[in-house]
Design a protein around this motif. Structure first.
Motif, PDB file in Angstrom:
ATOM      1  N   PRO A 112     109.724  -9.784-110.957  1.00  0.00           N
ATOM      2  CA  PRO A 112     110.308 -10.679-111.977  1.00  0.00           C
ATOM      3  C   PRO A 112     111.481 -11.497-111.428  1.00  0.00           C
ATOM      4  O   PRO A 112     111.618 -12.677-111.760  1.00  0.00           O
ATOM      5  N   VAL A 196     104.250 -18.654-116.832  1.00  0.00           N
ATOM      6  CA  VAL A 196     104.162 -17.194-116.811  1.00  0.00           C
ATOM      7  C   VAL A 196     105.380 -16.581-117.485  1.00  0.00           C
ATOM      8  O   VAL A 196     105.262 -15.622-118.267  1.00  0.00           O
ATOM      9  N   GLN A 197     106.560 -17.106-117.201  1.00  0.00           N
ATOM     10  CA  GLN A 197     107.770 -16.582-117.843  1.00  0.00           C
ATOM     11  C   GLN A 197     107.722 -16.772-119.358  1.00  0.00           C
ATOM     12  O   GLN A 197     108.126 -15.891-120.118  1.00  0.00           O
ATOM     13  N   GLN A 200     105.375 -14.222-121.025  1.00  0.00           N
ATOM     14  CA  GLN A 200     105.894 -12.855-121.052  1.00  0.00           C
ATOM     15  C   GLN A 200     107.274 -12.777-121.692  1.00  0.00           C
ATOM     16  O   GLN A 200     107.890 -11.709-121.700  1.00  0.00           O
ATOM     17  N   LYS A 201     107.746 -13.894-122.222  1.00  0.00           N
ATOM     18  CA  LYS A 201     109.045 -13.953-122.893  1.00  0.00           C
ATOM     19  C   LYS A 201     110.179 -13.561-121.959  1.00  0.00           C
ATOM     20  O   LYS A 201     111.129 -12.878-122.353  1.00  0.00           O
ATOM     21  N   ARG A 384      98.339  -4.820-118.995  1.00  0.00           N
ATOM     22  CA  ARG A 384      98.641  -5.892-118.046  1.00  0.00           C
ATOM     23  C   ARG A 384      99.702  -6.827-118.632  1.00  0.00           C
ATOM     24  O   ARG A 384      99.868  -6.918-119.848  1.00  0.00           O
ATOM     25  N   VAL A 385     100.376  -7.545-117.734  1.00  0.00           N
ATOM     26  CA  VAL A 385     101.387  -8.521-118.145  1.00  0.00           C
ATOM     27  C   VAL A 385     101.097  -9.857-117.461  1.00  0.00           C
ATOM     28  O   VAL A 385     100.465  -9.893-116.397  1.00  0.00           O
ATOM     29  N   PRO A 386     101.519 -10.980-118.049  1.00  0.00           N
ATOM     30  CA  PRO A 386     101.263 -12.295-117.446  1.00  0.00           C
ATOM     31  C   PRO A 386     101.862 -12.451-116.056  1.00  0.00           C
ATOM     32  O   PRO A 386     101.327 -13.195-115.226  1.00  0.00           O
ATOM     33  N   LEU A 387     102.981 -11.746-115.774  1.00  0.00           N
ATOM     34  CA  LEU A 387     103.676 -11.928-114.506  1.00  0.00           C
ATOM     35  C   LEU A 387     102.787 -11.670-113.294  1.00  0.00           C
ATOM     36  O   LEU A 387     102.908 -12.338-112.268  1.00  0.00           O
ATOM     37  N   ASN A 437     109.043  -5.621-117.941  1.00  0.00           N
ATOM     38  CA  ASN A 437     108.763  -5.119-119.281  1.00  0.00           C
ATOM     39  C   ASN A 437     109.983  -4.493-119.939  1.00  0.00           C
ATOM     40  O   ASN A 437     110.148  -4.545-121.157  1.00  0.00           O
ATOM     41  N   ARG A 441     109.589  -1.180-123.514  1.00  0.00           N
ATOM     42  CA  ARG A 441     108.235  -1.710-123.594  1.00  0.00           C
ATOM     43  C   ARG A 441     107.276  -0.918-122.715  1.00  0.00           C
ATOM     44  O   ARG A 441     106.112  -0.732-123.051  1.00  0.00           O
TER      45      ARG A 441
END
Length: 460
Positions: A112, A196-197, A200-201, A384-387, A437, A441
């Protein structure tokens, strides 16, 4: 001496990435000697920080990608047979400084933090570019040449201008980097990192949307066909990655097979309708002189096919054969406009094989990083996460650009390739990777199997 704070490390990272992707800004602003002094200072600070924070310990040689190490060794050894040994020494120093910066980014930043630093550097370049072009259009009202450069009474080619004062005429604008293709590609990378940021906020919504709008506007004003092509290919890869995520492990081979078929059909379509496609982007049949450059470079590469003419990174226009290898409208080009052809020319077939292996292995690891589920501290999969999409998308953009530009071998392009190659290898077997996360989270996303395992353990 106190260790640098994390904030200081992040600020240094943004400065490094800004300098890597906007090197021409510094060269146009403070001249070559000022730029070299800046790079030397940054490299010295990076070396000190890595030593003081013991970051070198994370870079055991046996853990680094073999193809990267072998490629670097071959480039260094090419000094023995280089046709231009002085230029090779300079090229190796530039490559070493860029690689050092990349290794600092790998070891000092989490994923990140890395994407955040890259996003900040790219948006700084875009914002300053718009401001620069606006100042030129409102107050200077004429093309601007780089500072500290005396062209005498000779007619200066358009390519030498820092800004051509084209903002209010619809472009193409060149921004602080003085090159529309470089600026446009920065916009493409910014669309990926900021997007992407936002997903994923990890960045404020209004700020992220504003930067996305700026990036799209810059891309439109540069009118760069190469960047638009890279963006379209990256967008297609984004769809493929999402499909692979949904398909699951057993069906991903079908996804890759479908990608291969679509790629083959696209190549056929481009071959059949190449002239019409070029006309849409306002390009000539010779791709703005690239066909002639490719032919000339390929001819020289064929003379030394095995190990090439020697590593040089950016071409050195003051030595043979670069002084008259690619000259167009009074401009001596400093690259082959094809990274793969440039590697063959400089390091021969041996170097090309290593480079292909490096890129493919890195892309393979970023692919699985994007589509596989990350793991929690117990080794169980979580959501999964967008990052995790960012490395594969950014590398796809670099690869797409590499067929018409050689910038994957120098400055920002090489730095990102090294970062993704090394970091994806070091983190390959890691669990509980920081993906932005936050502890709350991560706990919320723990899989049912992990909870079951904990419950069973507590009953024993």
């Amino acid at each position: 001496m106190r260790y640098p704070t994390d904030a200081a490390a992040r600020s240094l990272s943004v400065l490094i990435l800004f300098t890597l992707f906007a090197g021409d800004f510094w060269r146009n602003l403070i001249g070559w000697w000022g730029y070299l002094g800046l790079v030397a200072a940054i490299s010295a600070v990076v070396a000190v920080v890595m030593t003081r924070r013991r970051l070198w310990s994370k870079l055991a040689l046996w853990r680094l990608p073999r193809t990267l190490v072998l490629f670097g060794l071959l480039a260094a050894l090419s000094l023995a047979w280089s046709f231009y040994p002085g230029a090779t020494v300079l090229g190796l120093l530039a490559q070493a400084a860029t690689t050092l910066a990349a290794l600092f980014l790998v070891t000092a930043l989490s994923w990140p933090q890395l994407i955040a630093a890259l996003s900040s550097a790219l948006t700084w370049i875009l914002g300053l570019s718009v401001l620069f072009e606006l100042i030129v259009a409102l107050f200077v009202r004429q093309p601007v040449l780089p500072f500290w450069t005396d062209y005498g009474d000779a007619t200066v080619p358009k390519a030498f201008y820092w800004s051509q004062d084209a903002l209010f005429t619809g472009g193409p604008i060149q921004g602080i980097v003085g090159n529309r293709n470089i600026l446009a590609f920065v916009a493409v990378l910014a669309l990926v990192t900021v997007g992407v940021q936002l997903a994923q906020k990890l960045r404020r919504r209004n700020t992220a949307i504003a930067w996305l709008i700026v990036a799209v506007a810059v891309l439109a004003l540069t009118r760069s066909a190469t960047a638009i092509g890279a963006l379209l290919i990256t967008a297609a890869m984004f769809g493929v990655l999402l499909l692979a995520r949904r398909a699951g492990p057993g069906r991903r081979m079908w996804v890759l097979a479908g990608v291969a078929v679509v790629t083959a059909l696209t190549i056929v379509a481009v071959s059949a309708f190449g002239q019409q496609i070029l006309a849409v982007f306002g390009k000539s049949d010779d791709l703005t002189g690239r066909v002639d450059i490719w032919s000339a470079v390929a001819g020289l590469a064929a003379q030394r096919p095995a190990f090439g003419w020697g590593w040089v990174s950016y071409w050195a226009p003051w030595v043979e054969p670069f002084n008259d290898l690619a000259v167009r409208k009074g401009v001596t080009y400093l690259q082959a406009h094809d990274a793969w052809l440039d590697v063959w020319f400089q390091l021969g077939i041996v170097g090309l094989v290593l480079f292909i292996g490096l890129v493919l292995a890195t892309w393979y690891r970023t692919w699985w990083f994007a589509v596989d589920r990350p793991l929690d501290s117990l080794g169980f999969p979580i959501a999964r996460v967008p990052l995790t999409l960012a490395p594969a998308l950014l590398l796809t953009a670099l690869i797409a650009q590499s067929f018409v530009e050689s910038r994957m071998l120098v400055e920002g392009g090489w730095a990102l390739l090294v970062v993704f190659a090394v970091k994806s290898k070091l983190d390959h077997s890691a669990v509980s990777i920081d993906l932005g996360n936050g502890p709350a989270r991560v706990n919320a996303l723990l899989s049912r199997s992990a909870r079951t395992a904990r419950t069973a353990a507590s009953r024993r």
